[in-house]
Write a protein that holds these residues in place. Structure first.
Motif, PDB file in Angstrom:
ATOM      1  N   ARG A 160       0.853  -1.195   0.000  1.00 24.10           N
ATOM      2  CA  ARG A 160       0.000   0.000   0.000  1.00 24.10           C
ATOM      3  C   ARG A 160       0.885   1.240   0.000  1.00 24.10           C
ATOM      4  N   LYS A 161       0.507   2.201  -0.829  1.00 24.38           N
ATOM      5  CA  LYS A 161       1.288   3.434  -0.937  1.00 24.38           C
ATOM      6  C   LYS A 161       0.913   4.404   0.171  1.00 24.38           C
ATOM      7  N   TYR A 162       1.902   5.153   0.597  1.00 20.35           N
ATOM      8  CA  TYR A 162       1.663   6.313   1.439  1.00 20.35           C
ATOM      9  C   TYR A 162       1.585   7.512   0.502  1.00 20.35           C
ATOM     10  N   GLU A 163       1.002   8.581   0.959  1.00 15.21           N
ATOM     11  CA  GLU A 163       0.897   9.781   0.126  1.00 15.21           C
ATOM     12  C   GLU A 163       2.287  10.213  -0.341  1.00 15.21           C
ATOM     13  N   ASP A 221      -0.697   9.219  -7.325  1.00 16.63           N
ATOM     14  CA  ASP A 221      -1.343   8.971  -6.039  1.00 16.63           C
ATOM     15  C   ASP A 221      -2.688   8.263  -6.217  1.00 16.63           C
ATOM     16  N   GLN A 222      -3.186   8.187  -7.455  1.00 17.71           N
ATOM     17  CA  GLN A 222      -4.417   7.440  -7.722  1.00 17.71           C
ATOM     18  C   GLN A 222      -4.189   5.933  -7.609  1.00 17.71           C
ATOM     19  N   PRO A 241      -3.183   2.751  -5.691  1.00 12.66           N
ATOM     20  CA  PRO A 241      -3.107   2.452  -4.258  1.00 12.66           C
ATOM     21  C   PRO A 241      -1.888   1.630  -3.842  1.00 12.66           C
ATOM     22  N   GLU A 242      -1.200   0.972  -4.791  1.00 12.57           N
ATOM     23  CA  GLU A 242      -0.068   0.122  -4.441  1.00 12.57           C
ATOM     24  C   GLU A 242       1.188   0.532  -5.207  1.00 12.57           C
TER      25      GLU A 242
END
Length: 188
Positions: A47-50, A79-80, A82-83
């Motif tokens: 999962r990505k962080y901002e 940022d769209q 999610p991973e």
């Protein structure tokens, strides 16, 4: 070669990671899930962080694959997604053979000393179909920062050597499986 030695020792799976992730380890549950799937390659994603940067899974021509950040359209808001790619992979030895269009018997034949040149040509032809990325970087030459042009190939592009249905992505717990060696300034 090494692959044949591993296969002869009944090794079925190879886990690899780039130096970008110090958290890469073999997770027995993940390995079991992958083994039961019959897929040839698994790529871990987190999962990505901002404002995270890096490659990410995306659909290209209708097929899911990893795309490096610099190859997204500059107008696209990453940022769209999610991973992101944790740079950790599991390959089945059967998947590796499939990537190169080989069977175990074909690999054994190529392993004969008199077949070395033919084997190298075969591997180069297969790998020649993979993308090569020109990257401009700065390096210190004679005490001065100098821009240089570097050509790179990405591990994640090896998934292009497999049919889409033979690729697998799994979302992992970022806090347990991803410890980046690079910080944001290293990626700029």
């Amino acid at each position: 070669g090494a692959l044949l030695q591993l296969i002869n020792r009944d090794v079925k799976y190879i886990c690899m990671s780039t130096l970008d992730n110090l958290g890469a380890t073999i997770d027995p549950v993940e390995l079991g899930y992958f083994a039961r799937s019959g897929k040839g390659m698994l790529a871990e994603i987190g999962r990505k962080y901002e404002n995270d940067q890096g490659g990410a899974p995306a659909r290209v021509d209708g097929k899911l694959r990893m795309v490096e950040q610099q190859y997204f359209d500059p107008r696209f808001d990453q940022d769209q997604l999610p991973e992101f790619n944790t740079a950790t992979y599991i390959f089945s030895t059967d998947g590796i053979l499939e990537m190169f269009g080989l069977t175990i018997d074909g690999l054994r034949e190529f392993s004969k000393p008199e077949k070395k040149r033919e084997f190298v040509e075969h591997v180069e032809a297969v790998c020649g179909a993979l993308p090569v990325y020109p990257v401009v970087k700065e390096t210190a030459l004679k005490g001065q920062k100098t821009p240089v042009l570097q050509f790179e190939q990405m591990v994640q592009d090896s998934m292009l050597m497999l049919h889409a249905e033979k690729r697998m992505f799994i979302v992992v717990d970022r806090e347990k499986r991803f410890f980046p060696i690079k910080d944001r300034t290293d990626l700029d």
